[in-house]
Design a protein around this motif. Structure first.
Motif, PDB file in Angstrom:
ATOM      1  N   SER A   1     -13.324  15.205  11.591  1.00 48.01           N
ATOM      2  CA  SER A   1     -13.021  14.589  10.292  1.00 48.01           C
ATOM      3  C   SER A   1     -11.706  15.112   9.743  1.00 48.01           C
ATOM      4  O   SER A   1     -10.914  14.341   9.186  1.00 48.01           O
ATOM      5  N   GLN A   2     -11.467  16.395   9.867  1.00 50.74           N
ATOM      6  CA  GLN A   2     -10.218  16.972   9.373  1.00 50.74           C
ATOM      7  C   GLN A   2      -9.023  16.416  10.143  1.00 50.74           C
ATOM      8  O   GLN A   2      -7.954  16.216   9.581  1.00 50.74           O
ATOM      9  N   ARG A   3      -9.208  16.169  11.431  1.00 49.44           N
ATOM     10  CA  ARG A   3      -8.115  15.641  12.252  1.00 49.44           C
ATOM     11  C   ARG A   3      -7.845  14.166  11.925  1.00 49.44           C
ATOM     12  O   ARG A   3      -6.696  13.751  11.812  1.00 49.44           O
ATOM     13  N   LEU A   4      -8.911  13.377  11.771  1.00 50.60           N
ATOM     14  CA  LEU A   4      -8.746  11.952  11.510  1.00 50.60           C
ATOM     15  C   LEU A   4      -8.390  11.651  10.054  1.00 50.60           C
ATOM     16  O   LEU A   4      -7.719  10.667   9.768  1.00 50.60           O
TER      17      LEU A   4
ATOM     18  N   ALA B   1      -6.021   5.903   2.969  1.00 47.49           N
ATOM     19  CA  ALA B   1      -5.368   5.458   1.737  1.00 47.49           C
ATOM     20  C   ALA B   1      -6.186   5.863   0.517  1.00 47.49           C
ATOM     21  O   ALA B   1      -5.623   6.316  -0.486  1.00 47.49           O
ATOM     22  N   MET B   2      -7.497   5.716   0.590  1.00 49.89           N
ATOM     23  CA  MET B   2      -8.332   6.106  -0.550  1.00 49.89           C
ATOM     24  C   MET B   2      -8.225   7.599  -0.814  1.00 49.89           C
ATOM     25  O   MET B   2      -8.192   8.034  -1.962  1.00 49.89           O
ATOM     26  N   ARG B   3      -8.153   8.406   0.233  1.00 49.18           N
ATOM     27  CA  ARG B   3      -8.055   9.856   0.072  1.00 49.18           C
ATOM     28  C   ARG B   3      -6.723  10.259  -0.554  1.00 49.18           C
ATOM     29  O   ARG B   3      -6.645  11.241  -1.278  1.00 49.18           O
ATOM     30  N   ARG B   4      -5.676   9.510  -0.261  1.00 48.89           N
ATOM     31  CA  ARG B   4      -4.351   9.807  -0.827  1.00 48.89           C
ATOM     32  C   ARG B   4      -4.118   9.070  -2.140  1.00 48.89           C
ATOM     33  O   ARG B   4      -3.039   9.187  -2.723  1.00 48.89           O
ATOM     34  N   GLN B   5      -5.094   8.275  -2.556  1.00 47.41           N
ATOM     35  CA  GLN B   5      -4.972   7.426  -3.749  1.00 47.41           C
ATOM     36  C   GLN B   5      -3.733   6.533  -3.649  1.00 47.41           C
ATOM     37  O   GLN B   5      -2.980   6.355  -4.602  1.00 47.41           O
ATOM     38  N   ALA B   6      -3.549   5.989  -2.459  1.00 48.80           N
ATOM     39  CA  ALA B   6      -2.427   5.094  -2.165  1.00 48.80           C
ATOM     40  C   ALA B   6      -2.938   3.646  -2.150  1.00 48.80           C
ATOM     41  O   ALA B   6      -4.147   3.412  -2.059  1.00 48.80           O
ATOM     42  N   PRO B   7      -2.022   2.688  -2.217  1.00 43.83           N
ATOM     43  CA  PRO B   7      -2.449   1.282  -2.113  1.00 43.83           C
ATOM     44  C   PRO B   7      -3.129   1.031  -0.764  1.00 43.83           C
ATOM     45  O   PRO B   7      -2.763   1.630   0.250  1.00 43.83           O
TER      46      PRO B   7
ATOM     47  N   ALA C   1     -11.024  -3.314  13.767  1.00 49.57           N
ATOM     48  CA  ALA C   1     -11.919  -2.928  12.672  1.00 49.57           C
ATOM     49  C   ALA C   1     -11.941  -1.411  12.503  1.00 49.57           C
ATOM     50  O   ALA C   1     -11.934  -0.905  11.379  1.00 49.57           O
ATOM     51  N   CYS C   2     -11.925  -0.693  13.615  1.00 49.08           N
ATOM     52  CA  CYS C   2     -11.932   0.770  13.554  1.00 49.08           C
ATOM     53  C   CYS C   2     -10.636   1.288  12.941  1.00 49.08           C
ATOM     54  O   CYS C   2     -10.655   2.154  12.064  1.00 49.08           O
ATOM     55  N   VAL C   3      -9.511   0.732  13.378  1.00 48.89           N
ATOM     56  CA  VAL C   3      -8.219   1.150  12.845  1.00 48.89           C
ATOM     57  C   VAL C   3      -8.141   0.831  11.355  1.00 48.89           C
ATOM     58  O   VAL C   3      -7.677   1.645  10.549  1.00 48.89           O
ATOM     59  N   ARG C   4      -8.627  -0.352  10.981  1.00 50.47           N
ATOM     60  CA  ARG C   4      -8.626  -0.757   9.565  1.00 50.47           C
ATOM     61  C   ARG C   4      -9.463   0.207   8.735  1.00 50.47           C
ATOM     62  O   ARG C   4      -9.055   0.638   7.661  1.00 50.47           O
ATOM     63  N   TRP C   5     -10.673   0.534   9.210  1.00 49.95           N
ATOM     64  CA  TRP C   5     -11.548   1.451   8.471  1.00 49.95           C
ATOM     65  C   TRP C   5     -10.832   2.781   8.246  1.00 49.95           C
ATOM     66  O   TRP C   5     -10.825   3.322   7.140  1.00 49.95           O
ATOM     67  N   LEU C   6     -10.228   3.311   9.296  1.00 49.80           N
ATOM     68  CA  LEU C   6      -9.555   4.602   9.205  1.00 49.80           C
ATOM     69  C   LEU C   6      -8.367   4.547   8.240  1.00 49.80           C
ATOM     70  O   LEU C   6      -8.190   5.447   7.407  1.00 49.80           O
ATOM     71  N   ASN C   7      -7.569   3.493   8.310  1.00 45.44           N
ATOM     72  CA  ASN C   7      -6.416   3.367   7.411  1.00 45.44           C
ATOM     73  C   ASN C   7      -6.834   3.239   5.955  1.00 45.44           C
ATOM     74  O   ASN C   7      -6.188   3.807   5.069  1.00 45.44           O
ATOM     75  N   VAL C   8      -7.904   2.495   5.689  1.00 39.98           N
ATOM     76  CA  VAL C   8      -8.392   2.358   4.319  1.00 39.98           C
ATOM     77  C   VAL C   8      -8.929   3.699   3.822  1.00 39.98           C
ATOM     78  O   VAL C   8      -8.665   4.113   2.690  1.00 39.98           O
TER      79      VAL C   8
END
Length: 124
Positions: free
Chosen positions: A8-11, A88-94, A78-85
Motif C-alpha cells: 500500500s505504501q508503494r502503490l 488523486a484523492m490522497r493528494r486532494q488533487a483533481p 479499470a485497475c489503473v483508473r482505480w489507482l489514479n483516482v
C-alpha cells in the motif's frame, strides 16, 4: 491507526487517508468497470461459440476478437483508473479524466457498426 502495508505504501505514497466512503465509492466504480469487462468477454465468447450459422467465419472472428480485446483492455484500464483516482484523492488533487470512457465508447461503436453493416447487407 495501523500503518499501511508495504505494498500500500508503494502503490499509494504520500498524501492523507481519504474519507472511507470515497475509497469505497472508488472501489464500487472499479467493480462496475470489471463487470462491464466480463460482459464484453462473455459476449466475445458467445459470438464465437453460438453464431456459426449467423455470421460468416471472418465476421464472427473479428467481432469475437474485438469484444474480447475490449474486455481485456477495460479490465486492465479499470485497475489503473482505480489507482489514479485513489492517489488523486490522497493528494486532494483533481480526479483524472477516465481514458476508459472514449475507449469503450469507440470500441462499442465499432462493433455495433460491423453488426449494422452485416444486418443491412444480409437483408438485401
Amino acid at each position: 491507526m495501523e500503518p499501511r502495508s508495504k505494498l500500500s505504501q508503494r502503490l499509494l505514497p504520500g498524501g492523507s487517508e481519504p474519507d472511507p466512503r470515497f475509497t469505497l465509492a472508488n472501489e464500487r466504480t472499479f467493480l462496475a468497470w470489471i463487470r462491464t469487462s466480463l460482459a464484453l468477454m462473455a459476449g466475445g465468447i458467445a459470438v464465437e461459440a453460438f453464431t456459426a450459422d449467423v455470421f460468416m467465419p471472418e465476421i464472427r472472428k473479428v467481432l469475437a476478437i474485438a469484444l474480447l480485446l475490449l474486455g481485456m483492455l477495460l479490465s486492465a484500464s479499470a485497475c489503473v483508473r482505480w489507482l489514479n483516482v485513489e492517489r488523486a484523492m490522497r493528494r486532494q488533487a483533481p480526479l483524472p479524466l477516465p481514458l476508459l470512457v472514449p475507449v469503450l465508447s469507440f470500441g462499442g461503436a465499432l462493433v455495433t457498426a460491423v453488426l449494422v453493416v452485416f444486418v443491412a447487407l444480409r437483408s438485401l
